[in-house]
Scaffold this motif. Sequence first.
Motif, short mmCIF file in Angstrom:
data_model
loop_
_atom_site.label_atom_id
_atom_site.label_comp_id
_atom_site.label_asym_id
_atom_site.label_seq_id
_atom_site.Cartn_x
_atom_site.Cartn_y
_atom_site.Cartn_z
N ALA A 137 3.53 21.61 30.29
CA ALA A 137 2.19 21.87 30.82
C ALA A 137 1.44 22.91 30.00
CB ALA A 137 2.29 22.33 32.27
N GLN A 138 2.18 23.77 29.31
CA GLN A 138 1.52 24.85 28.58
C GLN A 138 0.97 24.41 27.23
OE1 GLN A 138 4.58 25.11 29.92
NE2 GLN A 138 4.10 26.46 31.65
N VAL A 139 1.27 23.20 26.77
CA VAL A 139 0.83 22.77 25.45
C VAL A 139 0.01 21.48 25.55
CG1 VAL A 139 2.76 23.85 24.25
CG2 VAL A 139 2.94 21.48 25.00
N ASP A 140 -0.82 21.24 24.54
CA ASP A 140 -1.73 20.10 24.54
C ASP A 140 -1.27 18.99 23.60
OD1 ASP A 140 -4.02 21.31 26.18
OD2 ASP A 140 -3.67 22.81 24.63
N GLU A 141 -0.48 19.37 22.60
CA GLU A 141 -0.04 18.38 21.63
C GLU A 141 1.22 18.89 20.94
OE1 GLU A 141 -1.94 15.72 17.99
OE2 GLU A 141 -3.24 16.81 19.38
N ALA A 142 1.99 17.97 20.41
CA ALA A 142 3.22 18.32 19.70
C ALA A 142 3.09 17.95 18.22
CB ALA A 142 4.41 17.62 20.32
N LEU A 143 3.54 18.84 17.36
CA LEU A 143 3.59 18.58 15.92
C LEU A 143 5.05 18.46 15.50
CD1 LEU A 143 0.97 21.14 14.52
CD2 LEU A 143 0.71 18.66 14.68
N ILE A 169 7.84 18.39 12.74
CA ILE A 169 8.06 18.82 11.36
C ILE A 169 9.22 18.02 10.77
CG2 ILE A 169 7.10 21.14 11.51
CD1 ILE A 169 9.86 22.17 12.21
N PRO A 170 9.14 17.75 9.45
CA PRO A 170 8.05 18.13 8.51
C PRO A 170 6.79 17.27 8.76
CG PRO A 170 9.64 16.75 7.40
CD PRO A 170 10.21 17.01 8.76
N ILE A 171 5.64 17.81 8.37
CA ILE A 171 4.36 17.13 8.59
C ILE A 171 3.49 17.24 7.36
CG2 ILE A 171 3.27 19.17 9.63
CD1 ILE A 171 1.74 17.26 11.48
N GLU A 172 2.76 16.18 7.06
CA GLU A 172 1.86 16.19 5.92
C GLU A 172 0.63 17.06 6.22
OE1 GLU A 172 2.19 14.87 2.92
OE2 GLU A 172 4.19 14.13 3.43
N LYS A 173 0.10 17.71 5.19
CA LYS A 173 -1.04 18.61 5.36
C LYS A 173 -2.26 17.89 5.93
CE LYS A 173 -4.00 21.91 2.92
NZ LYS A 173 -4.26 22.63 1.63
N VAL A 174 -2.54 16.68 5.44
CA VAL A 174 -3.72 15.93 5.90
C VAL A 174 -3.63 15.65 7.39
CG1 VAL A 174 -5.00 13.78 5.71
CG2 VAL A 174 -4.16 14.91 3.64
N GLU A 175 -2.44 15.23 7.85
CA GLU A 175 -2.26 14.93 9.27
C GLU A 175 -2.37 16.20 10.09
OE1 GLU A 175 1.06 13.19 12.41
OE2 GLU A 175 1.51 13.21 10.26
N LEU A 188 -3.98 19.06 9.41
CA LEU A 188 -5.36 19.56 9.48
C LEU A 188 -6.22 18.66 10.36
CD1 LEU A 188 -6.01 20.65 5.77
CD2 LEU A 188 -5.41 22.08 7.73
N GLY A 189 -6.00 17.35 10.29
CA GLY A 189 -6.78 16.42 11.09
C GLY A 189 -6.58 16.64 12.58
N ARG A 190 -5.33 16.85 12.99
CA ARG A 190 -5.04 17.02 14.41
C ARG A 190 -5.53 18.38 14.92
NH1 ARG A 190 1.10 14.89 14.88
NH2 ARG A 190 0.78 15.29 17.11
N LEU A 191 -5.40 19.39 14.08
CA LEU A 191 -5.91 20.71 14.49
C LEU A 191 -7.43 20.71 14.59
CD1 LEU A 191 -3.68 23.25 12.48
CD2 LEU A 191 -3.36 22.33 14.79
N LYS A 192 -8.09 20.05 13.65
CA LYS A 192 -9.56 19.99 13.69
C LYS A 192 -10.06 19.28 14.94
CE LYS A 192 -10.54 20.38 8.73
NZ LYS A 192 -11.00 19.68 7.50
N ALA A 193 -9.34 18.24 15.37
CA ALA A 193 -9.74 17.52 16.58
C ALA A 193 -9.66 18.44 17.81
CB ALA A 193 -8.86 16.29 16.77
#
Length: 376
Positions: free
Chosen positions: A93-99, A101-107, A109-114
């Motif tokens: 409940a405390q988080v909005d999305e999961a990342l 790892i490892p993760i590509e920079k483009v993906e 940045l895209g998810r954080l910008k959204a």
Amino acid sequence: MVEVKDHILLMVSQSENRRLLTDLLKTEYSLLFFVNEKSLSQDFDLCIVDGLALKRYQCQLQARREASEPVFLPFVLLISRPQMKIINDVLPAQVDEALVIPIEKVELLGRLKALLRSRRLTLELKAANEQLQHLNAFKSRFLSMASHDLRSPLSAISASAQLLQNHYHKLSRDKQERILQLMHSGVKRMTQLLNDIVIINQAEEGKLTFHPSFFNLDQFCQELVEQFQMASGSRHQIEFMSVTDSKTDHFKLFNSDFKVYMDKNLLYHIFSNLLDNAIKYSPDGGIISCKLIYQEHQVICQIKDPGIGIPLEKQQKLFEAFVRGDNVEKIRGTGLGLSIVKQCVELHGGTIACESQINLGTTFIVTLPYGYEKFH
């Protein structure tokens, strides 16, 4: 213009993951690093938290999220691929999305910008709501003030008219003229208030416009001063003078036909409000001066009175609507005049300042460019 970066708080225990995120995000964002619970009290726009930190600070994260409401403050969980299977069905409940790892920079940045875009929308909505509340409060207060201030002169006019109607032949000539003067004064107050209402409404709606023309400022001010002198009577002496700054290369300013390029209507509101205040807040009378100082590219207008002065604590908010000094007692006024003056001055690209001391008087200093740049 310097771009303001969003602030991201990293609550990542594993040093390698922290280093990886820092390398990926440092050029796009301003990074903050979690040290202890106090780090959560910092201003940040998004937080990236790993499983260990989430488990340890679960209650604190929830409290921080609730404290930010109604503004959306996104929290992103950083997890490994095996951990992803555990929370595949239900995200904490405390988080909005999961990342993962490892993760590509483009993906990344895209998810954080959204997420940050969603946050900015809620910030804009909150600002718009606060502005709406401010406008509603302003209008309620304004309507209350206007109805009160209109009622007083209307009552005076009605009573005076009834007195004349019923006792006209019994009243002396002087008494008749006095009653007519009171009626005229009431009409003048109502006209001024209605003009203020129009100006304030135009300003609030962004419809207060600038329509300059060429005219002689000395002549304009001289005529206005004469009108106020005639209306104020002998108790106040209003002096007008016009000089040229000795430091100015000013040969053209000696020409009596020298013209400025300003808005006469807005200028009338500036000078009439300042002169009216100078008279009104100098109840014991005295000399009021209106002085123009011509410089190379601008004119400085000084209006000085020997009146009651303005308390220092009120001077900082003097140009806000409805602000009046605590020492005005029963002197009539709406607290709108100086707000109108400031807006009219700023439409000319000018500035206004105030110098005042209690019981020693007040000087308003208006600086206005000649306006030729707007013409050219």
